[in-house]
Design a protein around this motif. Structure first.
Motif, short mmCIF file in Angstrom:
data_model
loop_
_atom_site.label_atom_id
_atom_site.label_comp_id
_atom_site.label_asym_id
_atom_site.label_seq_id
_atom_site.Cartn_x
_atom_site.Cartn_y
_atom_site.Cartn_z
N PRO A 190 0.84 -1.44 0.25
CA PRO A 190 0.18 -0.02 -0.43
C PRO A 190 0.80 1.16 0.21
N VAL A 191 2.55 1.24 0.51
CA VAL A 191 3.10 2.36 0.12
C VAL A 191 3.97 2.76 -0.79
N THR A 192 4.84 1.27 -0.94
CA THR A 192 6.06 1.16 -1.71
C THR A 192 4.65 1.49 -3.45
N LYS A 193 4.13 1.00 -3.62
CA LYS A 193 3.07 1.54 -4.59
C LYS A 193 3.78 1.05 -6.18
N GLY A 194 4.40 0.16 -6.16
CA GLY A 194 5.14 -0.38 -6.95
C GLY A 194 6.25 0.47 -7.43
N HIS A 211 5.08 4.55 7.56
CA HIS A 211 4.07 3.70 7.44
C HIS A 211 3.57 2.77 8.89
N PRO A 212 2.12 2.54 8.85
CA PRO A 212 1.75 0.60 10.13
C PRO A 212 1.94 -0.28 9.43
N GLU A 233 -2.11 7.30 4.73
CA GLU A 233 -3.65 7.84 4.74
C GLU A 233 -4.07 9.03 5.16
N ASP A 234 -3.53 9.28 5.93
CA ASP A 234 -4.04 10.28 6.01
C ASP A 234 -3.06 11.60 5.47
N LEU A 235 -2.66 11.80 5.27
CA LEU A 235 -1.29 12.10 4.51
C LEU A 235 -2.60 12.42 3.35
N GLU A 236 -2.74 10.99 2.92
CA GLU A 236 -3.06 11.28 1.06
C GLU A 236 -5.23 11.85 1.58
N ARG A 237 -5.56 12.36 2.58
CA ARG A 237 -6.75 12.80 2.17
C ARG A 237 -6.56 14.43 2.89
N SER A 260 13.37 13.81 -1.45
CA SER A 260 15.00 13.29 -1.05
C SER A 260 15.02 11.92 -0.08
N SER A 261 14.04 12.37 0.68
CA SER A 261 14.40 11.87 1.89
C SER A 261 13.03 10.41 2.53
N SER A 262 12.35 10.89 1.30
CA SER A 262 11.01 9.65 1.75
C SER A 262 10.10 10.03 0.09
N VAL A 263 10.49 8.92 -0.83
CA VAL A 263 9.86 9.43 -2.05
C VAL A 263 8.84 9.17 -2.12
N HIS A 264 8.18 8.12 -1.49
CA HIS A 264 6.96 7.90 -1.27
C HIS A 264 5.61 8.73 -1.21
N ALA A 265 6.66 9.57 0.32
CA ALA A 265 5.28 10.61 0.52
C ALA A 265 5.53 12.18 -0.49
N TYR A 266 6.74 11.90 -0.95
CA TYR A 266 6.86 13.28 -2.20
C TYR A 266 5.48 12.69 -2.95
N ARG A 267 5.51 11.44 -3.25
CA ARG A 267 4.72 10.76 -4.74
C ARG A 267 3.22 11.17 -3.46
N ILE A 268 2.97 11.54 -2.68
CA ILE A 268 2.08 11.70 -2.07
C ILE A 268 1.31 12.62 -1.93
N LEU A 269 2.51 13.78 -1.91
CA LEU A 269 2.13 15.42 -2.33
C LEU A 269 1.83 16.00 -3.70
N VAL A 270 2.77 15.12 -4.67
CA VAL A 270 2.32 15.61 -5.88
C VAL A 270 0.71 15.11 -6.11
N ASP A 271 0.44 13.57 -5.61
CA ASP A 271 -0.87 13.99 -6.02
C ASP A 271 -1.99 14.61 -5.47
#
Ligand SMILES: Nc1nc2c(c(=O)[nH]1)N[C@H]1C(S)=C(S)[C@@H](COP(=O)(O)OP(=O)(O)OC[C@H]3O[C@@H](n4cnc5c(=O)[nH]c(N)nc54)[C@H](O)[C@@H]3O)O[C@H]1N2
Ligand SMILES: Nc1nc2c(c(=O)[nH]1)N[C@H]1C(S)=C(S)[C@@H](COP(=O)(O)OP(=O)(O)OC[C@H]3O[C@@H](n4cnc5c(=O)[nH]c(N)nc54)[C@H](O)[C@@H]3O)O[C@H]1N2
Ligand SMILES: [Mo]
Length: 644
Positions: A33-37, A417-418, A150-154, A167-178
């Motif tokens: 759910p966080v790595t997302k491919g 993430h959990p 998921e809270d960040l996503e919402r 740089s430090s968390s590319v999966h969080a960055y991706r959520i920010l871009v969305d």
């Protein structure tokens, strides 16, 4: 097959690994759910990195003519006889087991500490990362967990405060871009313009003044915009004292100290009040300052003013596992030295035996100059267990080979993430490399120690450590079968403080001897060392790891603002002398328009033509938890003759 990344990184990815050796391929698990491919550039390079010529493949013992290959038996005999000698002549107080976060696997991080406890030796108190900020949150919230991915996503709004997830968390960055695409406002507070800051409203703050900016936002909420009174009376205590405290820090003072115009502070405060729920993503980088933990306290209390439960993220590593058992704390005395004190202690002759695993302190500790000096002492015997021939390994008396990422099994839990993941052994260990837990088991055997915990199967030990967990709801076998499972965190509206509420006025702080209200402080300018030196993560490296043989010797640049370069008449590539109050380095400069005047930047663990950046960084402690203040380090600079 599925493996889990063991690096000290927020994303805690599950990866799909195909093949073995440098030709193997890595990609992100699409189901996680966080790595997302998708995976970061470091992970894509892991097969090459772990197959590279920098690997330590066999045990080595230092001789007069350099390191000589030895068998495990020989190396362990030498270490055991030295340990016995030090125990006999000086006692366990002269033995230090030093570890940190090169591998965050729960077994390989914790299990070796059993040796420290069984010997009554010293271990280190972790202080070079986010520990001060963790305690800061616990003072007001009980446990430190906050917003999950998921809270960040919402979120309706995100404030990235002194972090650079691009740089430090590319999966969080991706959520920010969305979120950006969706139109949610994103604020980024950083002295440097980063890639993350390009996502939204950039707030350029003077380094080390964040607690004041947080006070400024709170001032507007309390005195002009309005707070959520129903929330405050139901879920918090100490608001009156807090409001009086904050009201002393006027918008004019805040603007003067932080450099942020008061109109901008007010606009951000208004968005906090209007756009709910918001998430404030608090950075480890910002927290590594003199008042960093105080800033974390003040920032984390903003969501409480506007009625958002735990509307922050800093570190979600609150877990109810029995880590004390994994570490064997019941086996002996809990003796710890603050990591920040280790370089000076070693250089002053303290400790006769040093065992290092999972860490490269010769370039990752502040005052690394003193650390290296200490390692060179004749009367200190040092052992380094590492995957690579690192700067620290090169200074040791005995070097032991550790397996690479895919060559050992472990359990990995993210601090964002959990999900708890299991990583199986995918490749055979290269050369004669052996896991951290294995080495201490063998060493204990050589020492004739009969402690059952030093013989315990590590998976069994892990199972015991999670036996009573309310967060892990399935048996360990199930984690191993499914590769990852979700841990259940306590609800966000539960506060584990003595009052059971958010404590604006912290009774825990009072009990521990800290100020019950956040200390709103900032630093004075040092006229002899007028520049602030900031270091932070870069996309292609985790701390000191990931350098390929072709990248060596590393010659990093020191970055300088256009304004300061002009003032000194410098162009990119010119040589510069950087002086801290105790040491100096020479580097090539890179002129960098992301920097404000008065601030220099280098990557973490950077190495220059002469000296390393960590030689220049101060070992000063924060009041809270004895945490570091790396990013409050001060230097002066001087242009040298140009290279060309
Ligand atoms: N200048 C500057 N310095 C910093 C920081 C900064 O911001 N600026 N940040 C600090 C922070 S936040 C952190 S977390 C620390 C990290 O500092 P360290 O803990 O030193 O972390 P790493 O450089 O990631 O890795 C240390 C070593 O562990 C080894 N290793 C990996 N896996 C294993 C294993 O399974 N077994 C053994 N025995 N060894 C293994 C790696 O090869 C590597 O040499 O650095 C700190 N230092
Ligand atoms: N690619 C990669 N990812 C990593 C790591 C890595 O080394 N490489 N390391 C991992 C580890 S161990 C950690 S702890 C995390 C850290 O990740 P982050 O929390 O993102 O921390 P840093 O990268 O140290 O710094 C982030 C930002 O803090 C800013 N900063 C410095 N001083 C101040 C200040 O006084 N105020 C404000 N507002 N901002 C300031 C810096 O300019 C920088 O842009 O990343 C993890 N992820
Ligand atoms: Mo860290």
């Amino acid at each position: 097959m599925k493996v889990a990344c063991q690096r000290d990184c927020l994303d805690g990815c599950v990866l799909i690994l195909e093949g073995e050796g440098p030709e193997a391929s890595v990609r992100g698990d699409p189901d996680h759910p966080v790595t997302k491919g998708f995976a970061c550039p470091k992970a894509l390079n892991f097969p090459h990195y772990y197959s590279s010529g920098r690997r330590v493949l066999y045990p080595h013992i230092r001789t007069e003519s350099g390191f000589k290959r030895a068998s495990w038996d020989q190396a362990l005999d030498v270490i055991a006889s030295k340990l016995k000698e030090v125990m006999r002549e000086y006692g366990p107080q002269e033995i230090l087991i030093f570890n940190y976060s090169g591998n965050t696997g729960l077994i390989n991080f914790n299990y070796p500490l059993r040796l420290a406890y069984a010997l009554n030796a010293y271990r280190v108190q972790y202080t070079i990362c986010d520990e001060a900020g963790e305690l800061a949150l616990e003072l007001h919230y009980g446990m430190r967990y906050g917003a999950l991915p998921e809270d960040l996503e919402r979120a309706e709004m995100v404030v990235v405060w002194g972090a650079n997830p691009a740089s430090s968390s590319v999966h969080a960055y991706r959520i920010l871009v969305d979120l950006k695409v969706r139109g949610a406002p994103i604020w980024v507070i950083d002295p440097r313009r980063t890639r993350t800051s390009l996502l939204g409203n950039y707030v350029r703050i003077k380094p080390g003044t964040d607690s004041l900016l947080a006070a400024g936002i709170s001032w507007y909420l309390i005195n002009e915009i309005g707070v959520d009174e129903a929330f405050i009376s139901k879920y918090t205590v100490g608001f009156e004292e807090y409001a009086r405290h904050i009201s002393k820090y006027t918008p004019e003072l805040v603007e003067e100290v932080t450099g942020v115009p008061k109109e901008m502070v007010r606009e951000l405060a208004e968005e906090y009040a209007e756009l709910k729920p918001s998430v404030t993503y608090i950075g480890v980088g910002m927290q590594k300052t003199k008042y960093g933990a105080e800033a974390v306290r003040t920032i984390s209390l903003i969501p409480a003013l506007v009625g958002v439960h735990r509307g922050f993220f800093f570190c979600n590593s609150s877990r109810d596992f029995d880590t004390a058992y994994l570490q064997g704390r019941h086996l002996g005395e809990d003796r710890r030295v603050n990591m920040l004190d280790v370089p000076s202690m070693l250089s002053l002759g303290r400790f006769k035996f040093l065992y290092i695993y999972n860490s490269n302190p010769a370039v990752t500790l502040p005052r690394s100059d003193l650390f290296r000096e200490g390692m060179g002492r004749e009367d200190l015997f040092s052992v380094v267990h590492d995957v690579m021939w690192t700067e620290t390994a090169e200074l040791a008396d005995v070097v032991l080979p550790a397996p690479g990422m895919f060559e050992q099994e472990d359990f990995i839990a993210s601090w964002w993430h959990p999900y708890l993941a299991y990583s199986p052994k995918a490749w055979e260990p290269l050369g004669e490399s052996r896991p951290n837990w294995w080495v201490v088991q063998k060493l204990a055997g050589k020492l004739g120690m009969e402690t059952p915990e030093l013989k315990e199967d590590p998976i069994r030990a892990f199972k015991w450590a999670v036996r009573g967990s309310g967060m892990l709801r399935v048996p360990v076998e199930e984690v191993m079968k499914r590769c990852y499972v979700r841990l259940e965190y306590p609800p966000k509206h539960e506060y584990q403080t003595p009052s059971g509420r958010i404590e604006f006025y912290s009774s825990t702080a009072e009990r521990l001897g800290y100020s019950p209200l956040p200390v709103l402080g900032w630093e004075e300018v040092d006229p002899d060392h007028p520049y602030i030196l900031i270091t932070s993560s870069i996309p292609g490296r985790t701390s000191s790891q990931d350098a390929m043989p072709e990248d060596l010797p590393v010659r990093d640049h020191i970055h300088i603002s256009c304004e300061d370069a002009d003032k000194l008449g410098m162009k990119s590539g010119d040589l510069i002398l950087i002086r801290s109050p105790w040491s100096e380095a020479i580097a090539t400069v890179a002129i960098d328009d992301s920097l404000p005047s008065g601030v220099l930047w280098a990557r973490r663990s950077a190495k220059f033509i002469k000296g390393a950046v960590n030689d220049l960084l101060q070992d000063e402690k924060q009041v809270i938890a004895g945490g570091n203040s790396l990013n409050s380090s001060r230097v002066s600079i001087e242009a040298l003759v140009s290279e060309s």
